[in-house]
Design a protein around this motif. Structure first.
Motif, PDB file in Angstrom:
ATOM      1  N   ALA A  37       0.832  -1.214   0.000  1.00 35.13           N
ATOM      2  CA  ALA A  37       0.000   0.000   0.000  1.00 35.13           C
ATOM      3  C   ALA A  37       0.864   1.259   0.000  1.00 35.13           C
ATOM      4  N   THR A  38       1.992   1.200   0.706  1.00 32.03           N
ATOM      5  CA  THR A  38       2.910   2.344   0.732  1.00 32.03           C
ATOM      6  C   THR A  38       3.486   2.608  -0.651  1.00 32.03           C
ATOM      7  N   LYS A  41       0.771   3.877  -3.137  1.00 30.98           N
ATOM      8  CA  LYS A  41       0.399   5.261  -2.834  1.00 30.98           C
ATOM      9  C   LYS A  41       1.186   6.241  -3.702  1.00 30.98           C
ATOM     10  N   PRO A  46      -4.886   5.750  -2.734  1.00 28.55           N
ATOM     11  CA  PRO A  46      -4.895   6.088  -1.299  1.00 28.55           C
ATOM     12  C   PRO A  46      -4.428   4.919  -0.446  1.00 28.55           C
ATOM     13  N   PHE A  47      -3.721   5.216   0.634  1.00 26.38           N
ATOM     14  CA  PHE A  47      -3.095   4.191   1.460  1.00 26.38           C
ATOM     15  C   PHE A  47      -4.105   3.177   1.987  1.00 26.38           C
ATOM     16  N   GLY A  50      -5.296   0.858  -0.579  1.00 29.02           N
ATOM     17  CA  GLY A  50      -4.266  -0.123  -0.901  1.00 29.02           C
ATOM     18  C   GLY A  50      -4.292  -1.297   0.057  1.00 29.02           C
ATOM     19  N   TYR A 101      -3.370   6.019 -12.888  1.00 24.79           N
ATOM     20  CA  TYR A 101      -3.518   4.777 -12.135  1.00 24.79           C
ATOM     21  C   TYR A 101      -4.565   3.852 -12.750  1.00 24.79           C
TER      22      TYR A 101
END
Length: 324
Positions: A37-38, A41, A46-47, A50, A101
């Motif tokens: 997720a990091t 991002k 968005p974290f 994720g 994205y």
């Protein structure tokens, strides 16, 4: 019922061993949700989306792998494809990306369909046959080294050096380094003595020590149930030649990554046919990776890869897909 579906005892395992080794895989894979997720991002996801999308993708991907292959190998939306998504595919077209994205997820979705189609026509099996075993095992070892390197960075065992890229960390003042080395020594001794659950025990002990004496106990709260963010695919990209080049690159990345890891872990689990050298259930696993990667793209995360924690689960006794 479980015995009929998974042939647990026939594979030399037990229901309890499958459950405990599956728990080891789960604990070892949880960090991947945060790490992935990091990274995603950076690409624009968005974290929290994720994390949620990664959890859903892993859940459905492992259900597919369990039912289609019965191999003790878990999958996650992990390292490799997520870096490609964040730092290449999601970039604007003027910087070499696909334009955003949503376009990156469209590429991942189509890549998953292509992998499933290649499996269906026998192309994956053919590549697996002609590919040298040394290369497949080399891929497995290389991924293991990458994971080890990431871990050494996280605890400060190696740090950045502008003059020579890397240098040893501060062993004299960084207690996490010694905690990690102590855990590795304990894991080595327990593994050598063939103690079941060694990996899970070491992970739990290290976590308790770290939270008790170093980082403090985290504050936990229960979040409400949440569905993942679903990006809208951009199928107009199917007419763009550059899009198909990126699809080909993603297919090769995911297939060769999985091919090496499957062989290495199947050998560890005793699921390689000694006469032919093929992995029992390998074709089904590639179906799961392909279809699961397309589902992962629907949930907004990168394609599926083999979870490194599967090796720990196999060492703890996993022999069937029930563990995943």
């Amino acid at each position: 019922m479980l015995e009929r579906i998974f042939h647990v005892h026939e594979r030399g395992s037990s229901i309890w061993a499958e459950i405990t080794s599956g728990l080891t895989m789960f604990i070892g894979s949880v960090f991947n949700l945060l790490a992935s997720a990091t990274i995603l991002k950076v690409g624009g996801l968005p974290f929290v989306d994720g994390i949620v999308g990664g959890a859903w993708a892993a859940f459905l991907g492992n259900v597919l792998a369990m039912m289609l292959s019965n191999l003790p190998i878990a999958v996650v939306a992990g390292s490799g494809p997520n870096l490609t998504v964040a730092y290449t595919l999601a970039l604007p077209t003027k910087f070499g990306g696909l334009g955003g994205y949503a376009a990156a997820m469209t590429c991942c979705m189509v890549s998953g369909v292509c992998i499933a189609a290649l499996t269906a026509v026998g192309a994956i099996s053919k590549i697996e046959t002609i590919m040298p075993e040394s290369l497949k095992l080399g891929i497995c070892v290389g991924i293991g080294l990458l994971l080890a390197f990431v871990g050494m960075q996280e605890v400060g065992m190696v740090v950045n050096n502008p003059n020579g890229l890397l240098e040893a960390g501060d062993f004299a003042h960084e207690p996490r380094i010694w905690l990690t080395l102590g855990a590795l020594m304990l894991l080595t001794l327990m593994t050598a003595r063939k103690i079941k659950g060694a990996t899970m025990v070491c992970m739990i002990l290290v976590t308790i020590v770290d939270w008790s004496f170093l980082d403090g106990w985290p504050s936990l709260k229960v979040e409400p149930f949440k569905f993942p963010h679903v990006p809208r695919p951009d199928f107009t990209l199917l007419r763009v030649p550059k899009f198909w080049i990126q699809v080909l690159a993603m297919v090769m990345l995911v297939v060769f990554d999985a091919m090496g890891c499957i062989l290495g872990m199947a050998k560890l689990a005793g699921r390689v046919d000694p006469a032919t050298g093929t992995v029992e259930g390998g074709n089904g696993f590639f179906y799961a990776v392909g279809l699961g990667s397309s589902l992962a793209a629907v949930f907004g995360v990168s394609p599926l890869v083999v979870a490194g924690s599967s090796a720990a689960g196999i060492m703890d006794g996993a022999r069937t897909g029930l563990s995943t």
